[in-house]
Each structure stands twice: as C-alpha cells, then as structure tokens.
Design an enzyme around this catalytic site. Structure first.
Site, PDB file in Angstrom:
ATOM      1  N   ARG A  61      41.965  32.682  43.277  1.00  0.00           N
ATOM      2  CA  ARG A  61      42.256  34.095  43.582  1.00  0.00           C
ATOM      3  C   ARG A  61      43.634  34.227  44.240  1.00  0.00           C
ATOM      4  O   ARG A  61      44.310  35.237  44.104  1.00  0.00           O
ATOM      5  CB  ARG A  61      41.177  34.701  44.482  1.00  0.00           C
ATOM      6  CG  ARG A  61      41.547  36.086  45.016  1.00  0.00           C
ATOM      7  CD  ARG A  61      40.357  36.965  45.402  1.00  0.00           C
ATOM      8  NE  ARG A  61      39.303  36.265  46.075  1.00  0.00           N
ATOM      9  CZ  ARG A  61      39.331  35.882  47.370  1.00  0.00           C
ATOM     10  NH1 ARG A  61      40.392  36.127  48.115  1.00  0.00           N
ATOM     11  NH2 ARG A  61      38.308  35.248  47.888  1.00  0.00           N
ATOM     12  N   TYR A 114      54.467  57.533  35.564  1.00  0.00           N
ATOM     13  CA  TYR A 114      53.373  57.118  34.674  1.00  0.00           C
ATOM     14  C   TYR A 114      52.063  57.787  35.109  1.00  0.00           C
ATOM     15  O   TYR A 114      51.829  57.956  36.314  1.00  0.00           O
ATOM     16  CB  TYR A 114      53.257  55.592  34.749  1.00  0.00           C
ATOM     17  CG  TYR A 114      52.134  55.012  33.946  1.00  0.00           C
ATOM     18  CD1 TYR A 114      52.196  54.957  32.558  1.00  0.00           C
ATOM     19  CD2 TYR A 114      51.003  54.514  34.576  1.00  0.00           C
ATOM     20  CE1 TYR A 114      51.150  54.421  31.827  1.00  0.00           C
ATOM     21  CE2 TYR A 114      49.962  53.972  33.853  1.00  0.00           C
ATOM     22  CZ  TYR A 114      50.033  53.927  32.475  1.00  0.00           C
ATOM     23  OH  TYR A 114      48.999  53.398  31.760  1.00  0.00           O
ATOM     24  N   ASP A 186      59.647  51.224  39.265  1.00  0.00           N
ATOM     25  CA  ASP A 186      58.913  50.751  38.093  1.00  0.00           C
ATOM     26  C   ASP A 186      59.936  50.545  36.971  1.00  0.00           C
ATOM     27  O   ASP A 186      60.521  51.505  36.467  1.00  0.00           O
ATOM     28  CB  ASP A 186      57.855  51.793  37.701  1.00  0.00           C
ATOM     29  CG  ASP A 186      56.988  51.346  36.517  1.00  0.00           C
ATOM     30  OD1 ASP A 186      57.451  50.508  35.710  1.00  0.00           O
ATOM     31  OD2 ASP A 186      55.860  51.866  36.386  1.00  0.00           O
ATOM     32  N   LYS A 211      53.414  45.320  28.805  1.00  0.00           N
ATOM     33  CA  LYS A 211      54.301  45.979  27.847  1.00  0.00           C
ATOM     34  C   LYS A 211      55.380  45.021  27.347  1.00  0.00           C
ATOM     35  O   LYS A 211      55.058  44.060  26.686  1.00  0.00           O
ATOM     36  CB  LYS A 211      54.893  47.235  28.486  1.00  0.00           C
ATOM     37  CG  LYS A 211      53.857  48.113  29.210  1.00  0.00           C
ATOM     38  CD  LYS A 211      52.877  48.794  28.264  1.00  0.00           C
ATOM     39  CE  LYS A 211      51.724  49.476  29.008  1.00  0.00           C
ATOM     40  NZ  LYS A 211      52.136  50.413  30.054  1.00  0.00           N
TER      41      LYS A 211
HETATM   42  C1  LIG Z   1      51.556  50.890  31.180  1.00  0.00           C
HETATM   43  C2  LIG Z   1      52.365  51.262  32.344  1.00  0.00           C
HETATM   44  C3  LIG Z   1      51.881  51.080  33.644  1.00  0.00           C
HETATM   45  C4  LIG Z   1      50.495  50.554  33.928  1.00  0.00           C
HETATM   46  O1  LIG Z   1      50.333  49.233  33.501  1.00  0.00           O
HETATM   47  P1  LIG Z   1      48.912  48.590  33.069  1.00  0.00           P
HETATM   48  O2  LIG Z   1      49.271  47.186  32.769  1.00  0.00           O
HETATM   49  O3  LIG Z   1      48.413  49.372  31.904  1.00  0.00           O
HETATM   50  O4  LIG Z   1      48.015  48.747  34.248  1.00  0.00           O
HETATM   51  C5  LIG Z   1      52.711  51.419  34.688  1.00  0.00           C
HETATM   52  N1  LIG Z   1      53.930  51.922  34.487  1.00  0.00           N
HETATM   53  C6  LIG Z   1      54.424  52.125  33.255  1.00  0.00           C
HETATM   54  C7  LIG Z   1      55.798  52.690  33.095  1.00  0.00           C
HETATM   55  C8  LIG Z   1      53.659  51.802  32.141  1.00  0.00           C
HETATM   56  O5  LIG Z   1      54.146  52.014  30.913  1.00  0.00           O
END
Ligand SMILES: *Cc1c(COP(=O)(O)O)cnc(C)c1O
Length: 399
Positions: A61, A114, A186, A211
């Site tokens: 963990r 997001y 982000d 992504k």
């Molecule tokens: C998809 C996404 C998230 C969230 O990520 P997950 O892996 O789906 O939890 C956060 N910020 C952006 C810009 C995203 O495209």
C-alpha cells in the site's frame, strides 16, 4: 552512465528515466513486482527501511518497485524532485486537496476544471467547510481579485477539458505567491512534452496517467510531482488512505510512457490538420484548438506551451441530434469517455468530461449541447479526415 554526463532531451528521458535503478536479473525491462509485502531476516534492517533510513520496501500500500520506477520517470519528465502515484487521476486530485486543506481554508479555481474536480469543489470540500471560489476561466481580473483576497490554494487546469481554454500559469502563479498560496496544476491535456508547470511557478503538477502518459487506454492511474517536501505530505495521506497505484498498471503506464514524445508529436501534428478541416466545415459552429491562430488564447499557448496537444473540441450546429447521427458514422473512432489514447476517440462533453454534471450545470459552464471532444490518435491523418468527411456527408443527407 551516459545519462549523468548528457542533459538528455525529453524524448530520451521518456524512454530511459526511472528504468535502470529498478532492473533485476540483468533483465532490460523493469519487472512487475506483485508482492504485497517485503520480507527481512534481519529485524534491524527491516526497522531501518521502515524508518526510511535505508532504501527498500515494506508493504504494497505504501511503495512498490514497479510503481516507484513509474514515479521516477514522471518526476524526471516534469523536472521535479519527487513524485508519488495513485490508483486514478481523481485519487491524485482528491488526495492533494485533502492533504493541504483544512476547515476554514479558501480555494480559488476555475469553472472549466474537469467534471470530477469540479465536484470536489462544489460538493465534497464544502462538506468539510472549505470555501471554493470558481472563477470565470477567461476573467483574469476576477481570478486575481479572488486570489488577492487570500487563499490557501490555487487550482488550475490548462488546457481545460473539453473547452480547451488556456490559462496563463506564470501570471496566476505570481499572483498566488504574493499571498502565499500553493499552486496546483492539472497537466493532463498538455503532457510534460508540451508544458512543465513547475517551471512556470507551480508547486505541484498532477496527471491523470490514464490519458496521455499511459496512452493505450488499458491502465488507470494518477501522479503528482513537485518538491520532496510537498510530495512527501501527499504520499503520507495516500499511504494511509490507500488509493495506491497497482503494480501491473504501473508497468503498463511505464511502458506506454516510453513512446510519449513520439505519440504526442504525431497527435498534435494531426490535431492541427483536423482543427483546420473542421473550421472549414459548414456543419460546425465552433472549433476549439489552441494551435489555431483564431483561438482566443493562442498567444498565451504559443508562449507557454511547446506544442498544442492532441485534444480539440467542436460544436455541431444541430446539437445533440446531430451528434447522435454523426458519431456512429465514424470508422476510425472509439466513442468513449477517455482521451489521450493511440486510437482516435470522440465523446460528447455530456457523456465524457462533464457526465457528472446536470444539464443546468453544463449550460452554466457554457458547454454547448453539440460539443464533441476529439482526442486525435496516431492513425494516418488523411484517413481520419476522410472519415470525418464521410460522416459529415451522411449528416448533410439527413438534415
Ligand atoms: C480524466 C481526467 C481526470 C481524472 O482522471 P481519472 O484517471 O479518470 O481519475 C482529471 N483531469 C483531467 C484533465 C482528465 O482528463
């Protein structure tokens, strides 16, 4: 080692960073270590590792060798001292927020974050008495005035998803420093290939590794990069609350990242061509891509980014009815909620980034009913444009 003597460029780092320290048995690839715990004959050694007096692992963990290799690769690409990872991007975001925010604190962010992040600000943080101020993403006067009132944390996302707006990170980081606020960015859509927010004044940069970093839509993950001191605090929150990245996913992300530079370079060259094509299409209302000279924030993007990324969005004139007719016609396309994959992926905002929002909330965010996000894959762009051409011809025949 050569890499100590040469300041490698980012494409080289994507391949090599974090790998060599984690190899075993002379294997050229980092192993997937699936052990839940690590065994020690010497109790004192075990104790030293537990106290972080010497390197090693105790329990899955907390840390894992495969996961650690992934974290090191991310840290190097973002130019950070340290990184820690999570089961998903949202785990990274929520863990950062819960690590640093206390009842009575104030957060400044933007309306275009997001969808899941937006929910943190509108639903979960107010529950613990954190005030969240969401500003108009394009109104610097408003954002700077809210920062100047005093805040603990400024949370930014650029480019935004799916509206692909660009925020001047350096300018807003400066405003935040003036009031002692922490800046979190982000960087999922830009990727470290195009933008390194820590170099623009951010304190922490995060990714949904699901992504572009992974790039193959087969592993979920999140990561945060920054100074040792800040990352250690987020790590501590995560090791206790438990949103740990799994070793097999870490391996897939690590493998995906080796081609990050290659993929992003290809995807943004194609995205530019598709944006230009869509701009010329009579059935399209609006095309959002920061590489277009007509994009409202093109100047900031040109200054702040090394490339414009693989994501764009466009609004179909016929709204959701047109979306329903057109999207099924596309052949080289996944109609799905993810982005950043090697396959071209289309998704209406209302079923992807903002699926968590009500129709009223989306309208308030200015997200048109017919807005479609397009994440350009690595296919041959001529085929992708031919595919769009065919789908538009069908749409035209039906209206
Ligand atoms: C998809 C996404 C998230 C969230 O990520 P997950 O892996 O789906 O939890 C956060 N910020 C952006 C810009 C995203 O495209």
């Amino acid at each position: 080692m050569h890499e100590d003597k040469i300041e490698a460029q980012i494409g080289t780092k994507a391949v090599w960073a974090g790998e060599k320290n984690h190899r075993v048995f002379n294997a050229s690839q980092v192993p997937v270590v699936v052990s839940c715990a690590y065994t020690y004959d010497d109790v004192d050694e075990w104790y030293d590792v537990a106290l972080e007096k010497r390197p090693g692992h105790i329990y899955g963990r907390n840390t894992n060798p495969t996961v650690e290799a992934f974290e090191q690769k991310c840290a190097e690409l973002e130019g950070a001292e340290a990184a820690t990872s999570f089961a998903t991007g949202m785990a990274a975001i929520s863990n950062i927020l819960y690590t640093f925010l206390r009842p009575g604190d104030r957060v400044v962010s933007i309306k275009d974050s997001y969808g899941g992040t937006n929910k943190m600000f509108t639903e979960f943080l107010p529950n613990v008495d954190v005030e969240c101020v969401l500003c108009d993403t394009e109104d610097y006067d408003e954002i700077e005035a809210e920062i100047a009132k005093g805040c603990k944390l400024l949370y930014l996302e650029s480019p935004t998803n799916p509206t692909v707006k660009i925020l001047d990170i350096e300018r807003l980081a400066k405003a935040s420093k003036a009031v002692g606020a922490m800046v979190v960015v982000d960087n999922t859509l830009a990727t470290p290939i195009n933008q390194t927010p820590l170099m623009l004044g951010a304190d922490l940069v995060l990714h949904s590794a699901t992504k572009f970093l992974g790039g193959h839509a087969d592993a979920l993950g999140g990561v945060v990069c920054g100074s040792h001191e800040l990352v250690k605090q987020v790590y501590h929150y995560r090791e206790i609350t438990g949103a740990t990245l799994q070793p097999w996913d870490a391996y897939l992300l690590l493998r995906g990242m080796k081609t990050l530079e290659l993929r992003v370079t290809r995807q943004q060259t194609s995205a530019m061509k598709m944006a230009e094509y869509l701009q010329g299409c009579d059935l399209v209302d609006q095309v959002n891509y920061p590489g277009l000279a007509t994009h409202r924030h093109h100047d900031v993007a040109a200054r702040q980014m090394r490339g414009y990324g693989g994501v764009l969005s466009f609004a179909l004139k016929g709204g959701m009815d047109a979306v329903r007719l057109m999207l099924p016609q596309l052949g080289f396309a996944n109609r799905a909620a993810n982005l950043g994959a090697v396959e071209t992926t289309y998704g209406p905002a209302r079923t992807t980034s903002h699926v968590e929002c009500t129709a009223e909330e989306r309208a308030a965010l200015g997200i048109a009913d017919g807005l479609v996000r397009l994440s350009v894959g690595i296919e041959d762009v001529d085929d992708l444009i031919a595919d769009l051409d065919h789908a538009f011809a069908y749409l035209r025949s039906r209206i």
